[in-house]
Design a protein around this motif. Structure first.
Motif, PDB file in Angstrom:
ATOM      1  N   ARG A  87      35.470  37.648  45.490  1.00 14.89           N
ATOM      2  CA  ARG A  87      36.429  37.656  44.370  1.00 14.89           C
ATOM      3  C   ARG A  87      37.822  38.108  44.797  1.00 14.89           C
ATOM      4  O   ARG A  87      38.763  38.016  44.020  1.00 14.89           O
ATOM      5  CB  ARG A  87      35.911  38.557  43.258  1.00 14.89           C
ATOM      6  CG  ARG A  87      34.615  38.053  42.636  1.00 14.89           C
ATOM      7  CD  ARG A  87      34.193  38.937  41.481  1.00 14.89           C
ATOM      8  NE  ARG A  87      32.933  38.497  40.921  1.00 14.89           N
ATOM      9  CZ  ARG A  87      31.781  39.136  41.078  1.00 14.89           C
ATOM     10  NH1 ARG A  87      31.725  40.250  41.787  1.00 14.89           N
ATOM     11  NH2 ARG A  87      30.670  38.679  40.526  1.00 14.89           N
ATOM     12  N   GLN A  90      41.479  36.215  44.143  1.00 11.34           N
ATOM     13  CA  GLN A  90      41.521  35.571  42.830  1.00 11.34           C
ATOM     14  C   GLN A  90      41.767  34.062  42.915  1.00 11.34           C
ATOM     15  O   GLN A  90      42.606  33.505  42.217  1.00 11.34           O
ATOM     16  CB  GLN A  90      42.584  36.249  41.967  1.00 11.34           C
ATOM     17  CG  GLN A  90      42.302  37.725  41.773  1.00 11.34           C
ATOM     18  CD  GLN A  90      43.416  38.465  41.071  1.00 11.34           C
ATOM     19  OE1 GLN A  90      44.535  37.982  41.019  1.00 11.34           O
ATOM     20  NE2 GLN A  90      43.119  39.630  40.548  1.00 11.34           N
ATOM     21  N   GLY A  91      41.034  33.401  43.794  1.00 10.99           N
ATOM     22  CA  GLY A  91      41.116  31.949  43.886  1.00 10.99           C
ATOM     23  C   GLY A  91      42.114  31.442  44.906  1.00 10.99           C
ATOM     24  O   GLY A  91      42.013  30.312  45.371  1.00 10.99           O
ATOM     25  N   ARG A  92      43.100  32.272  45.285  1.00  8.95           N
ATOM     26  CA  ARG A  92      44.075  31.855  46.296  1.00  8.95           C
ATOM     27  C   ARG A  92      43.470  31.904  47.690  1.00  8.95           C
ATOM     28  O   ARG A  92      43.900  31.184  48.584  1.00  8.95           O
ATOM     29  CB  ARG A  92      45.294  32.792  46.302  1.00  8.95           C
ATOM     30  CG  ARG A  92      46.217  32.711  45.143  1.00  8.95           C
ATOM     31  CD  ARG A  92      47.385  33.684  45.326  1.00  8.95           C
ATOM     32  NE  ARG A  92      46.956  35.067  45.398  1.00  8.95           N
ATOM     33  CZ  ARG A  92      46.985  35.830  46.495  1.00  8.95           C
ATOM     34  NH1 ARG A  92      47.401  35.339  47.631  1.00  8.95           N
ATOM     35  NH2 ARG A  92      46.585  37.078  46.457  1.00  8.95           N
TER      36      ARG A  92
END
Length: 198
Positions: A87, A90-92
């Motif tokens: 995690r 955050q997606g980057r």
């Protein structure tokens, strides 16, 4: 106050803050679930609140492990650390924990602090991976562009480096966590990014 005692106090403060925040976040989540069951919590606004509460709760659990108190002998399951690591960013950032087996909580703390350091150094995204075992960790970060980071990297290796901003406190804390395990951190640049060994 000795450096060791100061470090312990900082970790206890981190644990206390996370402990006190996780209960109200859980209560908010439960309240949102009740609203959804009553049919009044299905709006886009409520979905946004629900997602935000879930993200905050996950982040607090990560911070509890990374910044909280840790003692030798407490084991943390590999799947738990892997879930927290995934995690980060955050997606980057694609973040992977590939350390073999369950680890001592102090080792998990060090690894997660190093992953948070990588997150800070990779504002435009990339890939980061931690390999190793209970005795050695190796972080490999790959990115098309890294933040100009000499001062921050000094924090990982030099106890005399000036303190960073609050948003970068995980750099000296990683060095302290390594020292608590009797290790030092080494940093090397690669063609693709960085390697950090501890």
């Amino acid at each position: 106050m000795t450096d060791e005692l100061h470090s312990d106090m900082v970790a206890l403060v981190g644990s206390r803050i996370c402990h006190d925040l996780i209960s109200p976040l859980g209560a908010i989540g439960n309240g949102l679930e009740l609203l959804q069951m009553m049919g009044t919590g299905n709006s886009p606004e409520m979905a946004l609140v629900s997602d935000s509460v879930e993200t905050a709760a996950i982040r607090v659990k990560l911070f509890r492990l990374a910044f909280g108190a840790a003692t030798r002998g407490q084991l943390v399951g590999a799947e738990e650390v892997r879930a927290h690591a995934a995690r980060i960013g955050q997606g980057r950032i694609v973040s992977q924990w590939e350390v073999s087996g369950n680890v001592d909580r102090m080792t998990a703390k060090l690894g997660l602090l190093l992953l948070l350091c990588a997150e800070t150094l990779m504002p435009f995204g990339g890939e980061v991976r931690i390999d190793g075992d209970a005795e050695h960790l190796l972080l490999t970060a790959s990115a098309s562009r890294l933040r100009d980071s000499t001062d921050l990297l000094d924090q990982l290796t030099d106890a005399a480096a000036p303190l960073p901003q609050a948003a970068e406190v995980h750099f000296p804390l990683a060095r302290i966590a390594a020292a608590d395990l009797g290790r030092t951190i080494s940093v090397s640049r690669t063609e693709a990014g960085l390697r950090i060994a501890a």
